[in-house]
Enzyme design. Sequence first.
Site, short mmCIF file in Angstrom:
data_model
loop_
_atom_site.label_atom_id
_atom_site.label_comp_id
_atom_site.label_asym_id
_atom_site.label_seq_id
_atom_site.Cartn_x
_atom_site.Cartn_y
_atom_site.Cartn_z
N GLN A 45 -10.17 -4.06 -3.28
CA GLN A 45 -11.46 -3.60 -2.75
C GLN A 45 -12.57 -3.81 -3.77
O GLN A 45 -13.65 -4.30 -3.43
CB GLN A 45 -11.37 -2.11 -2.36
CG GLN A 45 -12.65 -1.57 -1.79
CD GLN A 45 -12.99 -2.17 -0.44
OE1 GLN A 45 -12.19 -2.12 0.48
NE2 GLN A 45 -14.18 -2.76 -0.30
N ARG A 48 -13.42 -8.84 1.87
CA ARG A 48 -12.00 -8.60 1.55
C ARG A 48 -11.19 -9.85 1.90
O ARG A 48 -10.29 -10.26 1.16
CB ARG A 48 -11.45 -7.40 2.36
CG ARG A 48 -11.99 -6.04 1.95
CD ARG A 48 -11.46 -5.59 0.60
NE ARG A 48 -10.02 -5.48 0.54
CZ ARG A 48 -9.30 -4.45 0.98
NH1 ARG A 48 -9.90 -3.41 1.52
NH2 ARG A 48 -7.97 -4.43 0.87
N HIS A 91 -7.40 0.66 -6.41
CA HIS A 91 -7.61 -0.17 -5.21
C HIS A 91 -8.30 -1.47 -5.68
O HIS A 91 -9.47 -1.72 -5.36
CB HIS A 91 -8.47 0.60 -4.20
CG HIS A 91 -8.43 0.03 -2.81
ND1 HIS A 91 -7.63 -1.05 -2.45
CD2 HIS A 91 -9.10 0.40 -1.67
CE1 HIS A 91 -7.82 -1.31 -1.17
NE2 HIS A 91 -8.70 -0.45 -0.68
N ASP A 133 -17.23 7.06 -1.71
CA ASP A 133 -16.00 6.96 -0.92
C ASP A 133 -15.74 8.34 -0.31
O ASP A 133 -16.41 9.32 -0.66
CB ASP A 133 -14.86 6.52 -1.87
CG ASP A 133 -13.56 6.19 -1.15
OD1 ASP A 133 -13.56 6.11 0.10
OD2 ASP A 133 -12.53 6.03 -1.84
N CYS A 137 -16.27 1.52 0.63
CA CYS A 137 -15.09 0.70 0.96
C CYS A 137 -14.68 0.85 2.42
O CYS A 137 -13.98 -0.01 2.95
CB CYS A 137 -13.94 1.02 0.01
SG CYS A 137 -13.34 2.71 0.13
N ARG A 195 0.89 -1.18 0.00
CA ARG A 195 0.00 0.00 0.00
C ARG A 195 0.91 1.22 0.00
O ARG A 195 1.69 1.42 0.93
CB ARG A 195 -0.90 -0.01 1.24
CG ARG A 195 -1.62 1.31 1.42
CD ARG A 195 -2.70 1.26 2.45
NE ARG A 195 -3.88 0.59 1.91
CZ ARG A 195 -5.10 0.68 2.45
NH1 ARG A 195 -5.30 1.42 3.53
NH2 ARG A 195 -6.11 0.03 1.91
N1 NVA Z 1 -9.98 6.47 -1.51
C1 NVA Z 1 -9.59 6.12 -0.18
C2 NVA Z 1 -9.79 4.67 0.06
C3 NVA Z 1 -9.43 4.20 1.44
C4 NVA Z 1 -9.63 2.73 1.62
C5 NVA Z 1 -8.14 6.51 0.05
O1 NVA Z 1 -7.32 6.31 -0.86
O2 NVA Z 1 -7.82 7.04 1.11
N1 CP Z 2 -11.16 -0.23 2.51
C1 CP Z 2 -9.90 -0.31 2.93
O1 CP Z 2 -8.95 -0.54 2.15
O2 CP Z 2 -9.76 -0.14 4.27
P1 CP Z 2 -8.40 0.14 5.07
O3 CP Z 2 -7.90 1.49 4.64
O4 CP Z 2 -8.81 0.09 6.50
O5 CP Z 2 -7.42 -0.94 4.71
#
Ligand code: NVA
Ligand code: CP
Length: 339
Positions: free
Chosen positions: A168, A322, A165, A254, A294, A138
């Site tokens: 997800q 997930r 992502h 989101d 998500c 990540r």
């Molecule tokens: N769009 C959000 C998703 C978090 C799971 C982010 O990138 O912060």
């Molecule tokens: N939806 C998701 O990826 O959650 P986290 O940021 O908690 O991993």
Amino acid sequence: MFYFRAVERFKKKMQAKTLVESSTMTSLAKPQVPGQVKHYLQFADLTREEYEYLLKRSAWLKAKFKSYETWHPLHDRTLAMIFEKHSTRTRLSFEAGIHQLGGHAVYLNTRDTQLGRGEPVEDAAQVISRMTDIIMIRTFGQEIVERFAANSRVPVINGLTNEYHPCQVLADVFTFVEARGPIQGKTVAWVGDANNMAYTWIQAAECLDFQLRFSAPPGYQLDPARLGKNAAKHLTICADPIDACKDADLVTTDVWTSMGYEAENSSRMSAFQDWMVDEDLMAVAKPDALFMHCLPAHRGEEVSAGVIDGPQSIVWEEAENRLHVQKALMEYLLCGRLG
Ligand code: NVA
Ligand code: CP
């Protein structure tokens, strides 16, 4: 005499038991051939046919998990999890998932590793992929996971970048299919930012042949340079979120400010005010439409409490899934098709 026969019988029984145990403790992972390793860096990396397999396999693994049946195809395999951003679901689902498949996870936060002190991504990939069997990352830019994968001897999975992502959306598609049947031909409404989730939904619509309606405020639109030539076949851009949600089978949104964009938070707060998924928006969708997010969510911003905590919301199943889809994904990347 009787004593010796009993000892022989006992020895044979123990031998058989050991054989059974050792067969369940053998990893089914295939040796990885450098240069031919399969990565999962964006949704478009797999074909529709591969997704059909993964969705079925996720259901099978989920059923096994629910009935407490042991399944250890990745016995003794190690997953490295590299995090440069916060996480609850991704970390837990990957860590629990690899454990349930017989392997174990190593959590690496870039702040505590040499990556945080400027070690080149390429060097880190060489080293980490020689000590582990599969890697989840990540991070910020998509190019970071791509450079990492290009130097990795083992599969690399995108656990979220600024651009995509995929794990997800894989869970979201599985959740939809589980609840409503095939997603092909259905309509998904995206209300909100042109972020990593939105671009992944666009790839999913193209790959799995459903319609995506996208609605975001002026100034936060999709970048045409990132859309394929045939995007219009599966994507409709709607100025008004009501038009996006009309007769939709699924409404999803989101956060207004994704990780890494915190400096823009106050301007986003005012720009997105009319892009909250509330009861009025859900009312124009199909009566049996589902709501997904998500997570983490901000009630009163991108979604009203009434919707996320209401009867059409399927966010907790979505979060749980997930675990199941990522188990199917890790098993597939390391073992190929099973069953
Ligand atoms: N769009 C959000 C998703 C978090 C799971 C982010 O990138 O912060
Ligand atoms: N939806 C998701 O990826 O959650 P986290 O940021 O908690 O991993």
